[in-house]
Design a protein around this motif. Structure first.
Motif, PDB file in Angstrom:
ATOM      1  N   ARG A  59     -11.241  -5.997  -7.723  1.00  0.00           N
ATOM      2  CA  ARG A  59     -12.401  -5.926  -6.840  1.00  0.00           C
ATOM      3  C   ARG A  59     -13.595  -6.585  -7.517  1.00  0.00           C
ATOM      4  O   ARG A  59     -13.554  -6.852  -8.718  1.00  0.00           O
ATOM      5  CB  ARG A  59     -12.742  -4.459  -6.574  1.00  0.00           C
ATOM      6  N   ARG A  82     -13.252  -8.839  -3.022  1.00  0.00           N
ATOM      7  CA  ARG A  82     -12.359  -9.342  -4.075  1.00  0.00           C
ATOM      8  C   ARG A  82     -13.045 -10.513  -4.768  1.00  0.00           C
ATOM      9  O   ARG A  82     -13.799 -11.260  -4.130  1.00  0.00           O
ATOM     10  CB  ARG A  82     -11.043  -9.869  -3.470  1.00  0.00           C
ATOM     11  N   ARG A 105      -8.086  -6.937   9.617  1.00  0.00           N
ATOM     12  CA  ARG A 105      -7.657  -5.563   9.301  1.00  0.00           C
ATOM     13  C   ARG A 105      -7.571  -4.752  10.599  1.00  0.00           C
ATOM     14  O   ARG A 105      -6.587  -4.065  10.843  1.00  0.00           O
ATOM     15  CB  ARG A 105      -8.659  -4.948   8.307  1.00  0.00           C
ATOM     16  N   ARG A 131     -10.005  -0.568   1.327  1.00  0.00           N
ATOM     17  CA  ARG A 131      -8.890  -1.466   1.007  1.00  0.00           C
ATOM     18  C   ARG A 131      -7.568  -0.729   0.854  1.00  0.00           C
ATOM     19  O   ARG A 131      -6.595  -1.305   0.347  1.00  0.00           O
ATOM     20  CB  ARG A 131      -9.199  -2.201  -0.296  1.00  0.00           C
ATOM     21  N   TRP A 178     -12.195 -10.539   7.256  1.00  0.00           N
ATOM     22  CA  TRP A 178     -11.353  -9.437   6.764  1.00  0.00           C
ATOM     23  C   TRP A 178     -11.378  -8.274   7.756  1.00  0.00           C
ATOM     24  O   TRP A 178     -10.348  -7.713   8.105  1.00  0.00           O
ATOM     25  CB  TRP A 178     -11.847  -8.965   5.379  1.00  0.00           C
ATOM     26  N   CYS A 234      -3.933   0.629   1.232  1.00  0.00           N
ATOM     27  CA  CYS A 234      -2.796  -0.077   1.830  1.00  0.00           C
ATOM     28  C   CYS A 234      -2.605   0.367   3.290  1.00  0.00           C
ATOM     29  O   CYS A 234      -2.438   1.550   3.560  1.00  0.00           O
ATOM     30  CB  CYS A 234      -1.532   0.244   1.028  1.00  0.00           C
TER      31      CYS A 234
HETATM   32  C1  HEM Z   1       5.982   1.475  -1.082  1.00  0.00           C
HETATM   33  C2  HEM Z   1       5.380   0.474  -0.564  1.00  0.00           C
HETATM   34  C3  HEM Z   1       3.965  -0.011  -0.816  1.00  0.00           C
HETATM   35  C4  HEM Z   1       3.101   0.200  -1.870  1.00  0.00           C
HETATM   36  C5  HEM Z   1       3.349   1.017  -3.115  1.00  0.00           C
HETATM   37  C6  HEM Z   1       1.878  -0.510  -1.562  1.00  0.00           C
HETATM   38  C7  HEM Z   1       0.747  -0.516  -2.368  1.00  0.00           C
HETATM   39  C8  HEM Z   1      -0.413  -1.215  -2.078  1.00  0.00           C
HETATM   40  C9  HEM Z   1      -1.573  -1.256  -2.935  1.00  0.00           C
HETATM   41  C10 HEM Z   1      -1.714  -0.544  -4.255  1.00  0.00           C
HETATM   42  C11 HEM Z   1      -2.511  -2.047  -2.345  1.00  0.00           C
HETATM   43  C12 HEM Z   1      -3.869  -2.451  -2.914  1.00  0.00           C
HETATM   44  C13 HEM Z   1      -4.968  -1.495  -2.588  1.00  0.00           C
HETATM   45  C14 HEM Z   1      -6.267  -1.859  -3.262  1.00  0.00           C
HETATM   46  O1  HEM Z   1      -6.460  -2.977  -3.702  1.00  0.00           O
HETATM   47  O2  HEM Z   1      -7.104  -0.968  -3.376  1.00  0.00           O
HETATM   48  C15 HEM Z   1      -1.941  -2.504  -1.088  1.00  0.00           C
HETATM   49  C16 HEM Z   1      -2.600  -3.314  -0.202  1.00  0.00           C
HETATM   50  C17 HEM Z   1      -2.001  -3.813   0.935  1.00  0.00           C
HETATM   51  N1  HEM Z   1      -0.747  -3.513   1.424  1.00  0.00           N
HETATM   52 FE1  HEM Z   1       0.580  -2.233   0.617  1.00  0.00          FE
HETATM   53  N2  HEM Z   1       2.027  -1.138  -0.360  1.00  0.00           N
HETATM   54  C18 HEM Z   1       3.280  -0.855   0.133  1.00  0.00           C
HETATM   55  C19 HEM Z   1       3.816  -1.280   1.329  1.00  0.00           C
HETATM   56  C20 HEM Z   1       3.203  -2.132   2.212  1.00  0.00           C
HETATM   57  C21 HEM Z   1       3.796  -2.610   3.447  1.00  0.00           C
HETATM   58  C22 HEM Z   1       5.175  -2.236   3.978  1.00  0.00           C
HETATM   59  C23 HEM Z   1       2.878  -3.464   4.009  1.00  0.00           C
HETATM   60  C24 HEM Z   1       2.975  -4.248   5.271  1.00  0.00           C
HETATM   61  C25 HEM Z   1       4.048  -4.701   5.821  1.00  0.00           C
HETATM   62  C26 HEM Z   1       1.706  -3.495   3.138  1.00  0.00           C
HETATM   63  C27 HEM Z   1       0.571  -4.247   3.366  1.00  0.00           C
HETATM   64  C28 HEM Z   1      -0.549  -4.247   2.563  1.00  0.00           C
HETATM   65  C29 HEM Z   1      -1.737  -5.050   2.838  1.00  0.00           C
HETATM   66  C30 HEM Z   1      -1.923  -6.001   4.002  1.00  0.00           C
HETATM   67  C31 HEM Z   1      -2.666  -4.778   1.811  1.00  0.00           C
HETATM   68  C32 HEM Z   1      -4.052  -5.341   1.649  1.00  0.00           C
HETATM   69  C33 HEM Z   1      -5.093  -4.429   2.263  1.00  0.00           C
HETATM   70  C34 HEM Z   1      -6.518  -4.947   2.142  1.00  0.00           C
HETATM   71  O3  HEM Z   1      -6.863  -5.541   1.116  1.00  0.00           O
HETATM   72  O4  HEM Z   1      -7.286  -4.725   3.069  1.00  0.00           O
HETATM   73  N3  HEM Z   1       1.944  -2.679   2.062  1.00  0.00           N
HETATM   74  N4  HEM Z   1      -0.667  -1.970  -0.955  1.00  0.00           N
END
Ligand code: HEM
Length: 472
Positions: free
Chosen positions: A344, A72, A101, A410, A97, A412
């Motif tokens: 990114r 990032r 993770r 990355r 990270w 989710c």
């Molecule tokens: C419908 C629900 C959700 C959607 C649409 C969603 C969508 C996303 C998206 C688009 C990203 C970014 C991916 C990227 O940058 O390539 C992301 C990252 C992330 N999401 Fe979700 N998310 C959802 C629910 C959740 C839930 C319930 C949690 C945890 C309790 C969560 C935790 C995370 C974390 C920690 C990241 C960062 C991952 C990383 O950078 O390594 N998300 N999410």
């Protein structure tokens, strides 16, 4: 040697293309990409940026060059909110990270863990249904986003923090704090693009003080949840308890000695990533259903047939609701709630599609544009769940036509946790109740516009009146 950068629109001196972003950067970038191509260069102040807008170019970024594109960039306000990148979502791609993770995937995001929180989801959904019953008796409109952010907030808080929002420091301000935080971390901030003077600009526009306000509100909530754990030693099986053990040195996170700020950074992602996203997708689904009565009728008929008068709806029903799954996919397609993913940065010089992408270039993945690509999606502005019938396309990160959760390193990690709640909430809303628009409102009056933040909510809140049915 002159670099062969991707094409892009002409720039103004100093600001570059910032003036072309408008209030909805994902839409503006989509429009520009139609003219300048699927891999497009933009310059924001001093920052060189590339935008990928088709399944092919996005696949290059998220799969072929995932390793080189999964860090990032440094962003001023996410840095503040995350205690200087002590979190997972905004952290650079580095050992820290990787360790966080790995640890959260093992401790929190497993199917077994998600299943073990089933009773929490069912408890919270059931009190939500109770609230809807009262609103139905009084014929009172329900503000969807507000209620759903609270519902998913309560679930996440119980799962991750061992407390509910009621009685907490965020009891009355939760929705506002979450939404403002998403605006702050999703903003195209002057401080990131103009060294020195940018910070002054952000003070004038109010972004700086908005960030400080949400930072303080979140921080005092985290202090409260951590204190709650320290006072009650019987809570030893959740993520905060584990992080506090790491902070005390009783267990380790790779080579890292966690501090209180690491604990706060890590739990921040849980609270923010899991609430606004899930709440918004349910709100968008209800918006599309109320404006497409044919689809609403069909999805309700499926549920009432499959669930067949059972009063306690369990998560096992989800698997059998094929049309509901199509409705949710179509909702994600039209309203990917994180339309530009999280930015990114290229960690080395790259060549994508014959173009040079120099090290340190910021990369935006425009999921909004991918989901509206007419070469992939026929009649892309229409809400047609049937387009997913007999289709293998899913949103879990393997199909580059539908990328609501990102893809690659990355991707989710909370898909399972988030989607179980989304399904359960929708089943309860649609199986138990019928819905109508508030008095005097017609389908044509329902506004479909989104507003911009890292998560993109409906601009004008959706208000619907629940109607009691024989299934209520
Ligand atoms: C419908 C629900 C959700 C959607 C649409 C969603 C969508 C996303 C998206 C688009 C990203 C970014 C991916 C990227 O940058 O390539 C992301 C990252 C992330 N999401 Fe979700 N998310 C959802 C629910 C959740 C839930 C319930 C949690 C945890 C309790 C969560 C935790 C995370 C974390 C920690 C990241 C960062 C991952 C990383 O950078 O390594 N998300 N999410």
């Amino acid at each position: 040697k002159r670099k062969n950068l991707p094409p892009g629109p002409p720039r103004l001196p100093i600001i570059g293309n910032l003036h072309q972003l408008g209030s909805k950067p994902h839409r503006s970038m989509f429009k520009l990409s139609k003219k300048y191509g699927p891999l497009m260069s933009l310059k924001f102040g001093s920052v060189s940026t590339v935008v990928a807008s088709t399944p092919e170019t996005v696949k290059e970024v998220l799969k072929t060059f995932d390793l080189e594109c999964c860090s990032r960039p440094y962003m001023t306000y996410p840095a503040r909110i995350t205690h200087d990148y002590k979190d997972l979502a905004f952290s650079f791609y580095n050992n820290y990270w990787r360790e966080v993770r790995k640890m959260t995937v093992v401790e929190l995001y497993t199917a077994k863990r998600v299943k073990s929180f089933q009773y929490i989801r069912e408890e919270e959904v059931s009190s939500f249904v109770q609230f809807l019953k009262e609103s139905a008796s009084l014929e009172k409109p329900v503000d969807f986003n507000q209620k759903l952010v609270k519902l998913s907030g309560n679930v996440i808080c119980k799962v991750a923090f061992g407390i509910t929002l009621t009685g907490s420091k965020l009891e009355n301000t939760f929705e506002e704090v979450v939404q403002r935080t998403m605006e702050v971390v999703g903003s195209f901030a002057a401080a990131d693009y103009f060294p020195v003077v940018g910070k002054i600009i952000d003070r004038i526009t109010g972004l700086h003080s908005k960030c400080e306000k949400v930072f303080k509100a979140l921080d005092s909530f985290f202090d409260q949840s951590i204190k709650h754990h320290q006072e009650d030693e019987s809570i030893d099986d959740d993520i905060i308890a584990l992080l506090l053990k790491m902070e005390r040195g009783e267990t380790v996170l790779g080579e890292f000695q966690l501090t209180r700020n690491h604990v706060k950074g890590i739990i921040l992602n849980l609270l923010l990533a899991g609430t606004d996203t899930a709440a918004n997708i349910v709100t968008w689904a209800m918006t599309h259903l109320i404006t497409n009565p044919r689809v609403l009728k069909k999805v309700q008929a499926e549920m009432r047939e499959v669930i067949k008068n059972k009063d306690d709806i369990t998560e096992d029903a989800i698997e059998r609701l094929e049309y509901l799954k199509m409705v949710i996919k179509e909702t994600f397609r039209i309203n990917p709630v994180v339309p530009l993913l999280i930015p990114r940065e290229a960690s080395k010089d790259l060549k994508i599609g014959g173009y040079d992408i120099p090290k340190k270039t910021w990369i935006h993945v425009n999921v909004w544009a991918v989901h509206r690509n007419p070469d992939v999606w026929k009649d892309p502005e229409a809400f047609i769940p049937e387009r997913f019938m007999d289709s293998e396309i899913d949103y879990k990160g393997l199909n580059f036509e539908l990328l609501a959760f990102g893809s690659g390193r990355r991707v989710c990690p909370g898909i399972g946790m988030g989607m179980t709640l989304v399904h359960l909430a929708l089943i309860n809303l649609l199986y138990r109740f019928d819905w109508k628009l508030p008095e005097g409102m017609k389908i044509e009056d329902v506004d479909l516009e989104e507003s911009y933040g890292l998560v993109s909510p409906k601009k004008i809140p959706l208000e619907l009146v629940p109607i009691l049915t024989q299934w209520t």
